[in-house]
Structure formats: C-alpha cells, structure tokens
Design a protein around this motif. Structure first.
Motif, PDB file in Angstrom:
ATOM      1  N   SER A  61     -11.395   7.943  -4.447  1.00 40.39           N
ATOM      2  CA  SER A  61     -11.990   6.620  -4.643  1.00 40.39           C
ATOM      3  C   SER A  61     -11.468   5.634  -3.589  1.00 40.39           C
ATOM      4  O   SER A  61     -12.045   4.577  -3.394  1.00 40.39           O
ATOM      5  CB  SER A  61     -11.671   6.108  -6.054  1.00 40.39           C
ATOM      6  N   ARG A  62     -10.379   5.974  -2.927  1.00 43.90           N
ATOM      7  CA  ARG A  62      -9.797   5.073  -1.935  1.00 43.90           C
ATOM      8  C   ARG A  62     -10.084   5.526  -0.500  1.00 43.90           C
ATOM      9  O   ARG A  62     -10.183   4.716   0.406  1.00 43.90           O
ATOM     10  CB  ARG A  62      -8.268   4.968  -2.127  1.00 43.90           C
ATOM     11  N   TRP A  63     -10.197   6.841  -0.297  1.00 48.44           N
ATOM     12  CA  TRP A  63     -10.321   7.371   1.062  1.00 48.44           C
ATOM     13  C   TRP A  63     -11.745   7.791   1.362  1.00 48.44           C
ATOM     14  O   TRP A  63     -12.389   8.460   0.554  1.00 48.44           O
ATOM     15  CB  TRP A  63      -9.373   8.546   1.261  1.00 48.44           C
ATOM     16  N   PHE A  74      -1.667  10.488  -2.792  1.00 51.41           N
ATOM     17  CA  PHE A  74      -2.788  11.420  -2.949  1.00 51.41           C
ATOM     18  C   PHE A  74      -2.796  12.070  -4.336  1.00 51.41           C
ATOM     19  O   PHE A  74      -2.701  13.285  -4.470  1.00 51.41           O
ATOM     20  CB  PHE A  74      -2.815  12.445  -1.807  1.00 51.41           C
ATOM     21  N   ASN A  75      -2.890  11.196  -5.339  1.00 47.56           N
ATOM     22  CA  ASN A  75      -3.068  11.700  -6.709  1.00 47.56           C
ATOM     23  C   ASN A  75      -4.563  11.970  -6.957  1.00 47.56           C
ATOM     24  O   ASN A  75      -5.374  11.895  -6.024  1.00 47.56           O
ATOM     25  CB  ASN A  75      -2.460  10.720  -7.727  1.00 47.56           C
ATOM     26  N   GLU A  76      -4.936  12.246  -8.193  1.00 44.02           N
ATOM     27  CA  GLU A  76      -6.318  12.702  -8.446  1.00 44.02           C
ATOM     28  C   GLU A  76      -7.386  11.651  -8.143  1.00 44.02           C
ATOM     29  O   GLU A  76      -8.548  11.995  -7.967  1.00 44.02           O
ATOM     30  CB  GLU A  76      -6.467  13.237  -9.890  1.00 44.02           C
ATOM     31  N   THR A  77      -6.981  10.369  -8.046  1.00 51.81           N
ATOM     32  CA  THR A  77      -8.003   9.347  -7.769  1.00 51.81           C
ATOM     33  C   THR A  77      -8.113   9.023  -6.273  1.00 51.81           C
ATOM     34  O   THR A  77      -8.726   8.030  -5.891  1.00 51.81           O
ATOM     35  CB  THR A  77      -7.675   8.042  -8.537  1.00 51.81           C
ATOM     36  N   TRP A  78      -7.549   9.865  -5.432  1.00 52.24           N
ATOM     37  CA  TRP A  78      -7.507   9.562  -3.992  1.00 52.24           C
ATOM     38  C   TRP A  78      -8.898   9.332  -3.396  1.00 52.24           C
ATOM     39  O   TRP A  78      -9.075   8.465  -2.534  1.00 52.24           O
ATOM     40  CB  TRP A  78      -6.797  10.681  -3.226  1.00 52.24           C
ATOM     41  N   PHE A 117       0.860  -1.191   0.000  1.00 52.62           N
ATOM     42  CA  PHE A 117       0.000   0.000   0.000  1.00 52.62           C
ATOM     43  C   PHE A 117       0.892   1.235   0.000  1.00 52.62           C
ATOM     44  O   PHE A 117       1.770   1.383   0.854  1.00 52.62           O
ATOM     45  CB  PHE A 117      -0.889  -0.009   1.243  1.00 52.62           C
ATOM     46  N   PHE A 118       0.684   2.113  -0.968  1.00 52.74           N
ATOM     47  CA  PHE A 118       1.469   3.340  -1.042  1.00 52.74           C
ATOM     48  C   PHE A 118       0.574   4.458  -1.566  1.00 52.74           C
ATOM     49  O   PHE A 118       0.027   4.359  -2.655  1.00 52.74           O
ATOM     50  CB  PHE A 118       2.680   3.131  -1.963  1.00 52.74           C
ATOM     51  N   GLU A 119       0.396   5.485  -0.766  1.00 52.40           N
ATOM     52  CA  GLU A 119      -0.557   6.547  -1.113  1.00 52.40           C
ATOM     53  C   GLU A 119       0.159   7.875  -1.265  1.00 52.40           C
ATOM     54  O   GLU A 119       0.792   8.365  -0.336  1.00 52.40           O
ATOM     55  CB  GLU A 119      -1.613   6.655  -0.012  1.00 52.40           C
TER      56      GLU A 119
END
Ligand SMILES: *[C@@H]1O[C@H](CO)[C@@H](O)[C@H](O)[C@H]1NC(C)=O
Ligand SMILES: *[C@@H]1O[C@H](CO)[C@@H](O)[C@H](O)[C@H]1NC(C)=O
Ligand SMILES: *[C@@H]1O[C@H](CO)[C@@H](O)[C@H](O)[C@H]1NC(C)=O
Length: 557
Positions: free
Chosen positions: A46-48, A40-44, A36-38
């Motif tokens: 959808s995950r958070w 915070f790109n533009e699709t963040w 897991f590596f975040e």
C-alpha cells in the motif's frame, strides 16, 4: 599432504554444522517519532509503487520487485525485505512520504540495509530522495528523469566501486539543476550478508557516511576537498589575448657563442678499428663458395639442350677454419665524433614568465552557503540498473535523529547480521580455512584436492539448503509443500538416493566379507563322520569349561 585439505574442510564443516546456528524470530520495531521507517511488513504494497516506466524501446523499467525472506544467509526468522528480482534490468520503485520531509535548519538521517545476495557484478544499490516538486505522483511514474535531492548508496561495475553521495542543487544563475558528487567516495562492501549504510547531513553543513555504524567519510559540504558545490568565483577573461611581444622562452642560445675551430661536424660516428690486424691464416684469395666436388651430372642432362652442366656450389670447407675473402677491420666508435655544433643555452634576459589571461569575476558564480537545506522531499525510492538480481533492501529510515537511526541499527541490523555471518561461516568452511592458513594452501593446491573440494562444497550446499527446507517444512508444512514442491521432490530424491547408495555399498561390503570368510560350501557328511565331529566339539567345550572353572577357583583363592 595433498589430501589434508579436503579432510580439514570436511572436519570444519562437521564442526560448523554441529554448532547449529540458532535463528531468532523477527520482531517489528516501532519508533516514537513519526519518521519514515520501512520494515516491509504485510501492508508494504500500500506504500510502495513499482514503476514500469518506458523511456524508449531500449530503456524500459522491466525489473520486478518482491517482498520476501532472504534466500542467502537468512537472518532473523520471518524478516522480509524488498528484493530487486530481475537480472540485467532497470528497476524502479518508490514510496510517497505521508508528509513532505523538510530538513531546513535540521539534521537529515537516511539509513538502509543492502544485502547483495548474489554479490554485485555490475549494478546500483543506491537510494534516492525524490523532490516534492515534480516528483512521483499518481500519474507520473518513477524514472531516471524524476527530480531528486539526494542519491546515496553502493554502485559497482567491474573495477569501479563507490558509495555515491550526490546532492542535486539548483544553479540560480542558469535555473538548471546540477549534480554535486562527493569527490572521493568510500567503497561499498560487496558481501552476501547485510550492510548498513547511513548518511547524516547536519545543519552546520557537516556530513557523515557510516558503513555498519562505522564512520567511512566525514567532512563539510563546503570543503573543496569533498565537494565543488559552486562554480569558481573568478574565471580567465576570454577576451584577453597574449601580447605579440610577450617573451615566454626562459632559455635562449648564447648569441656570443662561436663554434670551436677544431669542431668537425662531418666526423663519422663509426670508423674502422685502427688497431685491428688481419688474422694470419686469413686467406684473401680463397673463394667463400666452391663447386660441390661430390656433385655428379645427372643422367638426363643433355648438354645440347640444357647447356653446359655446372656443379652446384657449397660453402668452402676450408673457410670454416679461417676467414676467406677480402678482409676489413671491424668498426668502432669514433673518438673524434662530435656531431652538429649548437651554442650553449643561457637565461633569456627578456623573459617575462608564462602568460596567463587576466581574471574576471565569473558571471555564473553564485553562493550556496547552506547546501544542507534541501528542497522538500516527497518520496524516496530505488531507481537502478543491475546485472545481478536478488539485491535486498530493508529497514529504511528517513528522519532527523542520529540516535533513532542508531537505535534501529542496534535492534534490527546487529542481531540480524550476527546470525547471517554465522550461517555464512558455517556454509563456507572453505572461506574460513582460506582465511586462516593462506600459506599452507598454496603447497596443497592440486587438481585432485580441487576436485574433492568442489564435491565437498556441493554436498555441503545441498545439505544446508535441505536443512533449511526441513526447518520450513516443520514450521508450516502445507505452505512449504504447496509453494515449493520441486524442492520437496529434489530433497526426497537425495534422501532416497543416499539411502539406496548406502544400502548398495553395505550389501557389497557384506558380500565381499562373506566370500572371504565363509567356509567352503558344506559337503554332505556321512553319519559316522558327523558323530565324530559332534564328539570332538563336545570335548573342546568341556575342556574350556574346566578352564573357566579353574580360573574361577584361582580367583576365589
Ligand atoms: C506496517 O508498517 C507500517 C509502516 O511502518 C506501519 O505503519 C504499520 O503499523 C505496520 N503494520 C503492521 C500490521 O505491523
Ligand atoms: C534557518 O536558520 C537561519 C539562520 O539561523 C534563519 O535565518 C532562518 O530563518 C531559518 N529558517 C527556518 C525555516 O527556520
Ligand atoms: C547502540 O549500541 C551501542 C553499543 O552497544 C551503544 O553504545 C549505543 O548507545 C546504542 N545506541 C542506541 C541509540 O541504542
């Protein structure tokens, strides 16, 4: 020199601004593993999933989250992070892992960056690894009640400042989960640049906490200097009672001691000094107070109604020179004073030592030989209360490889923090100055220089943010103007104001000079006078011409 401080500051700031900080562009990093590596790109989004869970009226997660570029000490251009936006609020947000994280017989590495953009007065900035079982789901929002396995990271309130490392372990005897805290946690770094926090738990039960890549604490989870994971093996028997005849007085009064004959328990502590002598001029017969000889019976005094008039008394002036009234010797400590007699203490022959209850096996004792084997982790997230907003999180890593975490640190944190620190230093010439010459400033502290410092700081701040805005404006004019019109107006006013003020000051200076050096108002000149003047000017001109010719001639030889 009181004024040297602001001048040094101004100089430092000019030097700092001259050496412009170059902000490199952010480049997303990809890993070879599926850890897991975040970033915070533009699709963040959808995950958070932010939580607005509500426990009761006073405990609502009303804190807002956003993903944005830093507003303080910006690092790499275009590098965004997750920001807790609301001051004095509970915040919660979590990200589900694509597959549950299992570190049985494996290394766990948790790493993330914290940037306290406004410092940290009182609040948390720790991360939680949430249990797969009973953790967050589509129907259950993240809250304080969500079971977790590990809690790690900064927490500060007033004087208390720590990097938490808490394991949540199940007590198999009671079925309850218990929080196991690292006993002496390291301190969090309270700075407005990024700090990298790394937690490593190894399958041999060793742990390591790194701050900015440096080991801040390391040891074994099984070492009682760091953790008390399990209850004690033995406890005091609650049914064991101290025997009635147990002797635990180590010393007793000597039963054979006898009070000495000459011991006078009634001798007073103080006695009159037997050597004191009454001063010769002491007058025992004189009155300490005498009727005021200057007092006069008031006119209104009616002896029949008011009785006999008596003059008020004053201190006897004669007694100012010597003592008056009955004389007594001053008191001194009585050399024969002994006080109450007590026999001496001797060792007690029956002494058995301090009593303590018998030990029995602890019925709640259990073993936890492999605390590094956590229960499966289904999600991770932040669940905090903070007074201070604008806490930024970035580059969150959860995996099994120390090398991978170092690789991330080398390629994201290090280049970023280098720029941040340069910008922080450029924006704080004062801090630099303070660090360099602590002694010198003490003498220079004065109200005037403090006031000047403040104005210099303010101007520098406006200048720095104006410059940043200008850079953004050049980068993307439409977006910047549309999103931040207020700043455009503000900086435009500052520029216009500065130009106007400069003009006004220059105009004033010019007019002052004009008044000082201008010839007095020209008077109408008569024709003949005018002619004379022209003639004299011509004469002077010819004279200087010929001088020039002479010197030329000399030069040519
Ligand atoms: C954004 O980040 C996620 C998670 O790291 C990654 O899977 C995805 O490919 C990234 N998207 C882009 C457009 O970079
Ligand atoms: C973990 O290691 C222990 C001891 O070597 C072993 O008994 C156990 O089976 C291992 N567990 C897994 C899931 O590999
Ligand atoms: C990270 O950088 C340090 C210092 O340059 C280096 O020693 C180390 O090998 C690097 N680690 C990785 C995984 O790139």
């Amino acid at each position: 020199m009181k004024v040297s401080r602001p001048i040094i500051l101004l100089f430092l700031s000019l030097v700092s601004y001259a050496a412009d900080v170059e902000r490199k562009d952010f480049l997303p990093l990809s890993l070879e593993s599926d850890a897991f590596f975040e970033q915070f790109n533009e699709t963040w989004a959808s995950r958070w999933k932010p939580s607005h869970s509500k426990r009761d009226e006073n405990f609502v997660y009303r804190g807002e989250w956003d993903v944005e570029e830093p507003t303080v000490n910006p690092g790499l251009k275009g590098d965004k992070g997750l920001v807790a936006k609301t001051e004095a609020a509970h915040h919660a947000i979590s990200a589900r892992l694509p597959t549950p994280f299992d570190n049985t017989n494996n290394t766990l590495v948790l790493q993330y960056e914290v940037k306290l953009q406004k410092g940290l007065e009182c609040g948390g900035a720790y991360i939680k690894l949430l249990s797969q079982e009973g953790g967050v789901s589509d129907s259950v929002e993240f809250s304080n009640d969500t079971p977790y396995q590990v809690m790690f990271g900064p927490d500060k309130c007033g004087m208390s400042n720590k990097v938490h490392f808490i394991l949540r372990r199940k007590n198999p005897k009671t079925g309850e989960y218990e929080e196991k805290h690292l006993k002496v946690p390291p301190m969090a770094r309270i700075v407005k640049t990024s700090t990298l926090y790394t937690l490593i738990i190894k399958p041999n039960q060793d742990f390591e906490i790194r701050i900015n890549g440096e080991v801040a604490k390391a040891g074994s989870l099984l070492d009682s200097r760091y953790f008390d994971l399990t209850p004690p093996k033995e406890i005091d028997d609650p049914n064991d009672e101290k025997p009635a005849d147990w002797v635990d007085d180590e010393l007793i009064p000597d039963p054979n001691a006898v009070k000495p004959e000459d011991w006078d328990e009634d001798a007073p502590y103080l006695i009159p000094d037997p050597n004191a002598v009454k001063p010769e001029d002491w007058d025992e017969d004189a009155e300490a107070y005498i009727p005021d000889p200057d007092a006069v019976k008031p006119e209104y005094w009616d002896e029949e109604e008011d009785g006999e008039w008596i003059a008020p008394k004053i201190p006897n002036p004669a007694c100012e020179q010597h003592g008056c009234g009955p004389w007594s010797a001053p008191k001194i400590r009585n050399p024969d004073y002994k006080g109450k007699w007590t026999p001496e203490l001797i060792e007690n022959p029956d002494y058995k030592g301090p009593w303590s209850p018998r030990k029995i096996p602890n019925p709640e004792y259990y073993e936890d030989p492999t605390p590094s084997n956590l229960e499966p982790i289904g999600a991770l997230g932040f669940e905090l209360w903070t007074m201070t907003d604008s806490i930024m999180f970035d580059n969150i890593y959860l995996g099994h490889s120390i090398e991978e975490a170092e690789y991330i640190g080398n390629n994201t944190f290090l280049p970023k923090v280098e720029i941040e620190e340069q910008i922080a230093a450029a924006n704080a010439p004062q801090a630099k100055y303070d660090a360099e010459e602590p002694e010198k400033q003490i003498e220079e502290q004065s109200l005037v220089s403090d006031l000047l410092d403040k104005s210099v700081d303010r101007v520098l701040k406006v200048y720095a943010s104006g410059k940043a805005y200008w850079a953004d404006l050049l980068d993307d004019p439409t977006k910047t103007l549309l999103n931040r019109p207020g700043e455009a107006f503000f900086f435009a006013s500052v520029v216009v104001g500065t130009i106007t003020t400069t003009f006004a000051i220059s105009a004033t200076i010019v007019s002052i000079f004009a008044t000082l050096f201008a010839p007095s108002t020209p008077q109408p000149v008569k024709r003949s006078e005018a002619k004379e003047r022209i003639e004299s000017v011509k004469e002077k001109a010819t004279a200087s011409d010929s001088k020039v010719n002479e010197t030329e001639a000399v030069k040519r030889g």
